[in-house]
Design a protein around this motif. Sequence first.
Motif, PDB file in Angstrom:
ATOM      1  N   GLN A 192       0.946  -1.026   0.208  1.00  0.00           N
ATOM      2  CA  GLN A 192       0.057   0.084  -0.055  1.00  0.00           C
ATOM      3  C   GLN A 192       1.003   1.107  -0.105  1.00  0.00           C
ATOM      4  O   GLN A 192       0.415   2.131   0.588  1.00  0.00           O
ATOM      5  N   GLY A 193       1.882   1.335  -0.752  1.00  0.00           N
ATOM      6  CA  GLY A 193       2.735   2.418  -0.816  1.00  0.00           C
ATOM      7  C   GLY A 193       3.726   2.797   0.484  1.00  0.00           C
ATOM      8  O   GLY A 193       4.220   3.844   0.526  1.00  0.00           O
ATOM      9  N   VAL A 194       3.540   1.835   1.284  1.00  0.00           N
ATOM     10  CA  VAL A 194       4.409   2.194   2.501  1.00  0.00           C
ATOM     11  C   VAL A 194       5.820   1.617   2.448  1.00  0.00           C
ATOM     12  O   VAL A 194       6.050   0.391   1.997  1.00  0.00           O
ATOM     13  N   THR A 195       6.978   2.386   2.942  1.00  0.00           N
ATOM     14  CA  THR A 195       8.237   1.952   2.748  1.00  0.00           C
ATOM     15  C   THR A 195       8.757   1.844   4.053  1.00  0.00           C
ATOM     16  O   THR A 195       8.513   3.053   4.838  1.00  0.00           O
ATOM     17  N   ASP A 196       9.684   0.973   4.397  1.00  0.00           N
ATOM     18  CA  ASP A 196      10.340   1.020   5.687  1.00  0.00           C
ATOM     19  C   ASP A 196      11.725   1.492   5.480  1.00  0.00           C
ATOM     20  O   ASP A 196      12.367   1.184   4.637  1.00  0.00           O
ATOM     21  N   ILE A 197      12.077   2.803   6.031  1.00  0.00           N
ATOM     22  CA  ILE A 197      13.101   3.448   5.872  1.00  0.00           C
ATOM     23  C   ILE A 197      13.809   3.560   7.349  1.00  0.00           C
ATOM     24  O   ILE A 197      14.817   4.205   7.036  1.00  0.00           O
ATOM     25  N   SER A 198      13.575   2.577   8.158  1.00  0.00           N
ATOM     26  CA  SER A 198      14.418   2.925   9.223  1.00  0.00           C
ATOM     27  C   SER A 198      15.792   1.919   9.014  1.00  0.00           C
ATOM     28  O   SER A 198      15.868   1.201   8.104  1.00  0.00           O
ATOM     29  N   PRO A 199      16.891   2.602   9.627  1.00  0.00           N
ATOM     30  CA  PRO A 199      18.346   2.120   9.259  1.00  0.00           C
ATOM     31  C   PRO A 199      18.376   0.722   9.521  1.00  0.00           C
ATOM     32  O   PRO A 199      19.038  -0.054   8.549  1.00  0.00           O
ATOM     33  N   SER A 200      17.878   0.087  10.422  1.00  0.00           N
ATOM     34  CA  SER A 200      17.806  -1.471  10.359  1.00  0.00           C
ATOM     35  C   SER A 200      16.774  -2.423   9.840  1.00  0.00           C
ATOM     36  O   SER A 200      16.669  -3.546  10.010  1.00  0.00           O
ATOM     37  N   SER A 201      15.900  -1.642   9.014  1.00  0.00           N
ATOM     38  CA  SER A 201      14.688  -2.296   8.354  1.00  0.00           C
ATOM     39  C   SER A 201      13.798  -2.874   9.327  1.00  0.00           C
ATOM     40  O   SER A 201      13.391  -4.228   8.909  1.00  0.00           O
ATOM     41  N   ASP A 202      13.545  -2.455  10.533  1.00  0.00           N
ATOM     42  CA  ASP A 202      12.620  -3.135  11.451  1.00  0.00           C
ATOM     43  C   ASP A 202      11.475  -2.405  11.736  1.00  0.00           C
ATOM     44  O   ASP A 202      10.854  -2.670  12.877  1.00  0.00           O
ATOM     45  N   GLN A 203      10.965  -1.445  10.704  1.00  0.00           N
ATOM     46  CA  GLN A 203       9.826  -0.806  10.590  1.00  0.00           C
ATOM     47  C   GLN A 203       9.603   0.186  11.875  1.00  0.00           C
ATOM     48  O   GLN A 203       8.354   0.328  12.308  1.00  0.00           O
ATOM     49  N   ARG A 204      10.665   0.720  12.416  1.00  0.00           N
ATOM     50  CA  ARG A 204      10.719   1.480  13.467  1.00  0.00           C
ATOM     51  C   ARG A 204      10.307   3.002  12.693  1.00  0.00           C
ATOM     52  O   ARG A 204       9.896   3.955  13.400  1.00  0.00           O
ATOM     53  N   LEU A 205      10.501   3.053  11.526  1.00  0.00           N
ATOM     54  CA  LEU A 205      10.217   4.453  10.800  1.00  0.00           C
ATOM     55  C   LEU A 205       9.777   3.925   9.521  1.00  0.00           C
ATOM     56  O   LEU A 205      10.345   3.421   8.696  1.00  0.00           O
ATOM     57  N   LEU A 206       8.457   4.284   9.275  1.00  0.00           N
ATOM     58  CA  LEU A 206       7.790   4.152   7.775  1.00  0.00           C
ATOM     59  C   LEU A 206       7.323   5.432   7.127  1.00  0.00           C
ATOM     60  O   LEU A 206       7.070   6.115   7.748  1.00  0.00           O
ATOM     61  N   LEU A 207       7.481   5.051   5.790  1.00  0.00           N
ATOM     62  CA  LEU A 207       7.132   6.290   5.092  1.00  0.00           C
ATOM     63  C   LEU A 207       6.180   5.974   4.074  1.00  0.00           C
ATOM     64  O   LEU A 207       6.166   4.668   3.381  1.00  0.00           O
ATOM     65  N   ARG A 208       5.060   6.835   3.817  1.00  0.00           N
ATOM     66  CA  ARG A 208       4.049   6.533   2.824  1.00  0.00           C
ATOM     67  C   ARG A 208       4.030   7.574   1.720  1.00  0.00           C
ATOM     68  O   ARG A 208       3.769   8.795   2.230  1.00  0.00           O
ATOM     69  N   ALA A 209       4.199   7.334   0.639  1.00  0.00           N
ATOM     70  CA  ALA A 209       4.018   8.218  -0.617  1.00  0.00           C
ATOM     71  C   ALA A 209       2.573   8.550  -0.749  1.00  0.00           C
ATOM     72  O   ALA A 209       1.705   7.712  -0.985  1.00  0.00           O
ATOM     73  N   PRO A 210       2.229   9.982  -1.590  1.00  0.00           N
ATOM     74  CA  PRO A 210       0.871  10.283  -1.692  1.00  0.00           C
ATOM     75  C   PRO A 210       0.575   9.419  -3.159  1.00  0.00           C
ATOM     76  O   PRO A 210       1.426   8.841  -3.766  1.00  0.00           O
TER      77      PRO A 210
END
Length: 256
Positions: A3-21
């Motif tokens: 659904q357009g959500v990207t995991d951008i946390s340094p360790s790829s552990d979903q602590r920081l998620l980004l969703r584009a419009p």
Amino acid sequence: GKQGVTDISPSSDQRLLLRAPEGVSKDAAVPADGAEVTLNLEIFELSTAPPAPPVQRFSARGLRTQAGSGQLRLPEELELCTECRKIGRRGRPGHMKFLLIIPCIKPGGTFLAHSKKFGEFGPLPEMGMWQSLSTCVDKELLMKVELLEAQDLCLATLEGHERLDYAKGRKDAAANYFKRGKYEAALERYSLAAEMLQDRADIKDTSLYSQAKEVRSACELNAAACLLKLEKWRDVEAVCNAVLRTNPVNEKALFR
């Protein structure tokens, strides 16, 4: 991601998620690393007791900054949102693939970033405007990032002397990251700078050509230093061997 959500946390552990419009063109331009960008930014604290609404904690319009400067201009979470990371294949300078953190950014697009624990990736900038977020440290936040404008910087069309200047800037940014202990980010910039100077045939001025050769060599050796910090021993050996093939008596390469 889904659904357009990207995991951008340094360790790829979903602590920081980004969703584009939705509806952003696939042909939209992505800011180059080091490009000046202008943003609108809103930051909301998410309640731990739903259905209470989010509370706005920060708002800034027309915020100008530089993506990937290495200086602590933005909270680390926002730095991860706005930078375009260059990740070297096996960490080797000159062998690059591109992973775009914001894959299809363009002016007017609003991106949502969800931080599970704000501040966990590093301290806040010392600027007063960011210190107002000190009460949000360790809390769950939602950040709305709207890109208004980005510097038109096309790396593919830079002439030789312009590539040298750009590579010097990326080398300086890498040094800033290294001093802050951000070795992955430093490695990415050193690798990018080295790649920009891999082909130097169009640099006709002998003084600039010599500078370009020295900057590339320094970036390769500094990339090896980053790999040492990251304990990637085989990659360190590969980078140093590449340097020694062109300069068999390079003391730093022999030592590392």
